[in-house]
Design a protein around this motif. Structure first.
Motif, PDB file in Angstrom:
ATOM      1  N   ARG B   9       0.841  -1.211   0.000  1.00 27.59           N
ATOM      2  CA  ARG B   9       0.000   0.000   0.000  1.00 27.59           C
ATOM      3  C   ARG B   9       0.871   1.255   0.000  1.00 27.59           C
ATOM      4  O   ARG B   9       0.541   2.245  -0.622  1.00 27.59           O
ATOM      5  CB  ARG B   9      -0.922   0.018   1.213  1.00 27.59           C
ATOM      6  CG  ARG B   9      -2.095  -0.946   1.158  1.00 27.59           C
ATOM      7  CD  ARG B   9      -3.072  -0.636   0.000  1.00 27.59           C
ATOM      8  NE  ARG B   9      -3.341   0.786  -0.181  1.00 27.59           N
ATOM      9  CZ  ARG B   9      -4.250   1.483   0.498  1.00 27.59           C
ATOM     10  NH1 ARG B   9      -4.968   0.902   1.433  1.00 27.59           N
ATOM     11  NH2 ARG B   9      -4.448   2.760   0.245  1.00 27.59           N
ATOM     12  N   GLN B  37      -0.888   7.928 -10.985  1.00 29.85           N
ATOM     13  CA  GLN B  37      -1.528   9.200 -10.674  1.00 29.85           C
ATOM     14  C   GLN B  37      -0.536  10.136 -10.009  1.00 29.85           C
ATOM     15  O   GLN B  37       0.073   9.795  -8.989  1.00 29.85           O
ATOM     16  CB  GLN B  37      -2.744   9.004  -9.765  1.00 29.85           C
ATOM     17  CG  GLN B  37      -3.522  10.292  -9.519  1.00 29.85           C
ATOM     18  CD  GLN B  37      -4.753  10.076  -8.650  1.00 29.85           C
ATOM     19  OE1 GLN B  37      -4.783   9.222  -7.779  1.00 29.85           O
ATOM     20  NE2 GLN B  37      -5.806  10.860  -8.904  1.00 29.85           N
ATOM     21  N   PHE B  91      -2.034   2.659  -9.578  1.00 26.49           N
ATOM     22  CA  PHE B  91      -3.288   1.929  -9.434  1.00 26.49           C
ATOM     23  C   PHE B  91      -3.329   0.765 -10.405  1.00 26.49           C
ATOM     24  O   PHE B  91      -2.996   0.900 -11.587  1.00 26.49           O
ATOM     25  CB  PHE B  91      -4.476   2.839  -9.726  1.00 26.49           C
ATOM     26  CG  PHE B  91      -4.762   3.844  -8.651  1.00 26.49           C
ATOM     27  CD1 PHE B  91      -4.439   5.175  -8.819  1.00 26.49           C
ATOM     28  CD2 PHE B  91      -5.359   3.447  -7.462  1.00 26.49           C
ATOM     29  CE1 PHE B  91      -4.703   6.102  -7.827  1.00 26.49           C
ATOM     30  CE2 PHE B  91      -5.625   4.371  -6.460  1.00 26.49           C
ATOM     31  CZ  PHE B  91      -5.292   5.705  -6.644  1.00 26.49           C
ATOM     32  N   GLU B 107      -6.816  -0.041  -4.296  1.00 28.42           N
ATOM     33  CA  GLU B 107      -6.619   1.118  -3.432  1.00 28.42           C
ATOM     34  C   GLU B 107      -5.321   1.874  -3.761  1.00 28.42           C
ATOM     35  O   GLU B 107      -5.093   2.952  -3.237  1.00 28.42           O
ATOM     36  CB  GLU B 107      -6.578   0.684  -1.970  1.00 28.42           C
ATOM     37  CG  GLU B 107      -7.916   0.148  -1.463  1.00 28.42           C
ATOM     38  CD  GLU B 107      -8.963   1.233  -1.383  1.00 28.42           C
ATOM     39  OE1 GLU B 107      -9.966   1.168  -2.134  1.00 28.42           O
ATOM     40  OE2 GLU B 107      -8.788   2.171  -0.590  1.00 28.42           O
ATOM     41  N   TRP B 110       1.254   3.568  -2.925  1.00 27.97           N
ATOM     42  CA  TRP B 110       1.757   4.932  -2.817  1.00 27.97           C
ATOM     43  C   TRP B 110       3.272   4.856  -2.734  1.00 27.97           C
ATOM     44  O   TRP B 110       3.818   4.441  -1.713  1.00 27.97           O
ATOM     45  CB  TRP B 110       1.151   5.595  -1.580  1.00 27.97           C
ATOM     46  CG  TRP B 110      -0.332   5.691  -1.651  1.00 27.97           C
ATOM     47  CD1 TRP B 110      -1.235   4.662  -1.655  1.00 27.97           C
ATOM     48  CD2 TRP B 110      -1.097   6.881  -1.755  1.00 27.97           C
ATOM     49  NE1 TRP B 110      -2.523   5.146  -1.747  1.00 27.97           N
ATOM     50  CE2 TRP B 110      -2.479   6.482  -1.815  1.00 27.97           C
ATOM     51  CE3 TRP B 110      -0.782   8.239  -1.799  1.00 27.97           C
ATOM     52  CZ2 TRP B 110      -3.504   7.426  -1.919  1.00 27.97           C
ATOM     53  CZ3 TRP B 110      -1.813   9.159  -1.902  1.00 27.97           C
ATOM     54  CH2 TRP B 110      -3.158   8.750  -1.967  1.00 27.97           C
TER      55      TRP B 110
END
Lengths: 110, 114
Positions: B9, B37, B91, B107, B110
């Motif tokens: 994550r 993103q 993503f 989700e 990152w």
């Protein structure tokens, strides 16, 4: 080429209606989508519309499509603070590939 | 409740290190996407697969990025060597191509490269 444009920011008061607009360039797009992204989360599919439709309603959400002008809008009735998020418009074809706009940040003031 | 699962994550790594991000698509979905993103570029499509075969990876820097689907339950995105400009949210999304073309997102991973 494919391109999707959105305004970057919208601020409304709680209880008002929000209208988020989007324009796209690919006339061969089969489906158009609205996704919602809350802070720290992925994109959640809100609704989609087939390109031969003009309107689709789903509870508080209304999607309007003007295919001639390649314009898509998302109306949220009775906007709540929980609706604050980034809203992405996307165009898709039968290949499955989605092209996203840059996202509209919706701020809902109490 | 079926969902797309991504790991890790969160990842902080030093420049030059290898980074591998993993994705488990929703069972039965035949198409898997990798998006990146950033604040500046928004959502960019890096690559996507249909029935595990790469369909389009034109959005991906070829010199350092690679994407694979070793099997139907796993998609990987690898960066080697990583650079600070790779810092973003990555993503994975999966879908079943057909009427509606509904695509579901994980989700996100990152990534911060320092």
């Amino acid at each position: 080429g494919e391109d999707v444009e959105q305004s970057l920011f919208l601020s409304v008061r709680e209880g008002d209606s929000s209208v988020i607009n989007c324009t796209y360039t690919d006339s061969s797009s089969t489906y158009l989508y609205w996704y919602k992204q809350e802070p720290g989360a992925g994109l959640q599919l809100l609704t989609y519309i087939f390109s031969n439709m003009d309107m689709k309603q789903d509870q508080r959400l209304t999607v309007l499509l003007n295919k001639k002008d390649k314009h898509l809008s998302l109306r949220i009735a009775d906007t709540q603070t929980g609706d604050s998020a980034i809203y992405f418009c996307a165009e898709g074809s039968n290949t499955g590939k989605l092209i996203f706009g840059q996202g509209t940040t919706l701020q809902v003031k109490p | 409740d079926a969902r797309v699962t991504q790991t890790p994550r969160h990842k902080v790594t030093e420049m030059g290190q290898e980074v591998t991000m993993r994705c488990q698509p929703i069972l039965g979905h035949n198409t898997v996407f990798w998006y990146r993103q950033t604040m500046m570029q928004g959502l960019e499509l890096l690559a996507y697969f249909r029935n595990r075969a790469p369909l389009d990876d034109s959005g991906m820097p070829k010199d350092r990025f690679s994407a694979e689907m070793p099997d139907a339950t796993l998609a990987t995105l690898k960066i080697q060597p990583s650079e600070p400009r790779d810092s973003a949210v990555y993503f994975c999304a999966s879908g079943l191509v057909g009427p509606g073309n509904t695509i579901y997102f994980g989700e996100g991973s990152w990534l911060t490269v320092v």
